[in-house]
Design an enzyme around this catalytic site. Structure first.
Site, short mmCIF file in Angstrom:
data_model
loop_
_atom_site.label_atom_id
_atom_site.label_comp_id
_atom_site.label_asym_id
_atom_site.label_seq_id
_atom_site.Cartn_x
_atom_site.Cartn_y
_atom_site.Cartn_z
N HIS A 187 5.28 -1.47 -8.39
CA HIS A 187 5.34 -0.62 -7.61
C HIS A 187 6.82 0.10 -7.09
CE1 HIS A 187 5.57 1.52 -3.34
NE2 HIS A 187 4.46 1.58 -3.45
N ASP A 200 6.05 -9.40 -4.45
CA ASP A 200 5.73 -8.32 -3.41
C ASP A 200 4.16 -8.61 -3.14
OD1 ASP A 200 5.18 -4.75 -4.25
OD2 ASP A 200 4.34 -5.79 -2.93
N GLN A 231 -0.32 -6.10 -1.58
CA GLN A 231 -1.78 -6.05 -1.59
C GLN A 231 -2.47 -7.14 -1.84
OE1 GLN A 231 -3.17 -3.01 -1.58
NE2 GLN A 231 -1.77 -1.53 -1.88
N LYS A 269 -1.10 -2.74 5.66
CA LYS A 269 -2.17 -3.06 4.59
C LYS A 269 -3.19 -4.14 5.04
CE LYS A 269 0.59 -0.97 1.44
NZ LYS A 269 0.28 0.42 0.76
N CYS A 278 2.81 5.69 -6.61
CA CYS A 278 4.36 4.98 -6.52
C CYS A 278 4.21 3.90 -7.85
CB CYS A 278 4.68 4.29 -5.30
SG CYS A 278 4.24 5.47 -3.77
C1 LIG Z 1 2.07 -3.17 -4.24
C2 LIG Z 1 2.94 -2.63 -3.10
N1 LIG Z 1 4.23 -2.78 -3.05
C3 LIG Z 1 4.67 -2.03 -2.27
C4 LIG Z 1 4.25 -1.23 -1.15
C5 LIG Z 1 5.15 -0.29 -0.16
O1 LIG Z 1 4.49 -0.92 0.96
P1 LIG Z 1 5.26 -0.32 2.30
O2 LIG Z 1 4.49 -0.56 3.52
O3 LIG Z 1 5.03 1.23 2.21
O4 LIG Z 1 6.46 -0.51 2.39
C6 LIG Z 1 2.98 -0.50 -1.56
C7 LIG Z 1 2.12 0.38 -0.74
N2 LIG Z 1 1.46 1.11 -1.66
C8 LIG Z 1 0.78 2.38 -1.02
C9 LIG Z 1 1.58 3.33 -0.88
S1 LIG Z 1 2.09 4.12 -2.37
C10 LIG Z 1 -0.43 2.54 -2.08
O5 LIG Z 1 -1.18 3.85 -1.95
O6 LIG Z 1 -0.95 1.91 -2.84
C11 LIG Z 1 2.25 -1.50 -2.64
O7 LIG Z 1 0.83 -1.04 -2.56
#
Ligand SMILES: Cc1ncc(COP(=O)(O)O)c(CN[C@@H](CS)C(=O)O)c1O
Length: 407
Positions: free
Chosen positions: A124, A201, A204, A227, A365
């Site tokens: 991501h 990371d 998910q 999430k 992303c």
């Molecule tokens: C694997 C992974 N790593 C980091 C992020 C960012 O998480 P934040 O809470 O925004 O900081 C996400 C968030 N992905 C959302 C928004 S792009 C999706 O629609 O898939 C993610 O899936």
């Protein structure tokens, strides 16, 4: 094994009663953000109604209660990740900020021109750009572990890419763009053999499986509350205490200090050293409630239910002419990204929205993943504990209508 009582669980999620364009909401965009159960909503509401106050400083009763709730939430996150101590849990705005904290406070002081930062092709942007910024500022070099046509990590390449110049390995636990579940234990074992610290990371992963940072063997783990049924604007970085102790603060201000003078300032101990300013108190309380929701519902039961939905949806989607599933890893989380020949994913999303179905379309992303599969974008369905097989049927009917309209 005991099954999830999904219909009963859905009663805890008020938003699922919504209608959209006159049809029942079918929410299948959980990888973007999950919905919130009443226990999370009420915990945050209760804080504002009964004991709203600032934390860690006050001597009055409300501040004592707010501080206790805040630190209890930290203990809940420590329990969720099987941290050795809650001193290892740093509240952040979410996964993105957690990764930036590691880039700025752990790696920046250590890395010099020519050093290498290793990530994977399926990351991501939040696990790509912080390292690129660091490379631009220090002359370090970004290296990328390739993926195969199924969207799986090419582990053999890892052995060739990791070396004595590698200063950190960053890897997504579960890909939001492919659904791939990476072999994080194996990767951490390889990295440890080379003395390379690993950041995972976990954005998910924490909603869908029991995460155990001790078993994984990583050094940092990043997560987001929203999430996993919690509020936005709060998440956490877990880090090995020994590493966090050595790291300098990354934001200056109140809370993260012990004593301030113009001659010298001393910094607070863990975890407060990394939490400058008034924290997101209600968010942390909501996150704590979300952790308790996961435990009370049963993470294993949720995982089994979501895997059953994934199998059902995959089996039915594989029969649709012209539909290509992007990401066919042997081990996947509850995410299906796909394209429909001759149709732009955005058109699919727009049309099925008119049937009340919420999915995500775009690059998620993860532009390097789109480039690898040579697609401008994908459509993506992603499941959570409250989704039903019947909702997948509604989605597939809407998709068929979109296909007939667009192809
Ligand atoms: C694997 C992974 N790593 C980091 C992020 C960012 O998480 P934040 O809470 O925004 O900081 C996400 C968030 N992905 C959302 C928004 S792009 C999706 O629609 O898939 C993610 O899936």
């Amino acid at each position: 094994k005991e099954q999830l009582d999904v219909l009963r669980l859905r009663e805890q999620f008020p938003v699922l009663e919504r209608e959209v364009h006159g049809k029942p909401l079918v929410y299948l965009d959980n990888a973007a953000t999950a919905q919130r159960p009443l226990s999370v909503i009420e915990a945050m509401d209760d804080f504002y109604r009964r004991y709203n106050a600032n934390v860690h400083r006050g001597v009055h009763q409300l501040s004592v209660e707010a501080s206790e709730a805040f630190e209890t939430a930290r203990k809940d996150v420590a329990r969720l990740l099987n941290a050795t101590s809650d001193r290892e849990v740093i509240f952040t705005r979410g996964t993105t900020e957690a990764i930036n904290l590691v880039a700025n406070s752990y790696l920046r002081p250590r890395v010099k021109a020519g050093d290498e930062i290793l990530i994977s092709h399926m990351e991501h942007h939040s696990n790509i750009v912080p390292w690129q910024l660091l490379c631009e500022q220090t002359g370090a070099v970004l290296k990328v572990i390739p993926i195969n046509e199924k969207g799986e990590l090419m582990l053999d390449a890892l052995e060739d890419l990791i070396g004595e110049r590698t200063r950190l390995l960053g890897l997504v636990h579960v890909s939001n763009a492919l659904g791939t579940v990476n072999p994080v234990r194996e990767v951490c074992e390889i990295a440890r053999r080379h003395g390379v610290p690993v950041l995972i990371d976990g954005a998910q992963a924490t909603p869908h499986e029991q995460v155990d940072v001790q078993a994984i063997g990583c050094d940092f783990y990043a997560m987001s509350a929203h999430k996993m049924y919690g509020p936005t604007g709060i998440g956490a970085l877990w880090g090995r205490e020994a590493l966090l102790e050595e790291m300098p603060p990354w934001q200056g201000g109140g809370e993260m200090i012990l004593r301030v003078s113009f001659d010298e300032t001393t910094y607070n101990e863990l975890p407060h050293k990394f939490e400058a300013g008034t924290p997101n108190i209600s968010g942390a309380i909501g996150l704590g409630a979300a952790v308790r929701f996961l435990f009370d519902t049963g993470i294993e039961k949720i995982a089994r239910h979501e895997q059953a939905l994934l199998e059902y949806a995959t089996e039915r989607m594989s029969k649709i002419e012209g539909l290509r599933i992007i990401g066919q890893a042997a081990h996947k989380g509850p995410v299906i990204a796909f394209t429909l020949d001759g149709v732009h994913p955005n058109d699919i999303g727009t049309i099925i929205d008119h049937h009340g179905v919420a999915i995500r379309t775009g690059h998620h992303c993860a532009m390097p993943v789109m480039q690898f599969f040579d697609v401008p974008a994908t459509a993506r369905v992603s499941f959570a504990a409250y989704n039903l097989r019947a909702e997948i049927d509604v989605f597939l009917n809407a998709l068929e209508k979109a296909r007939q309209m667009l192809v």
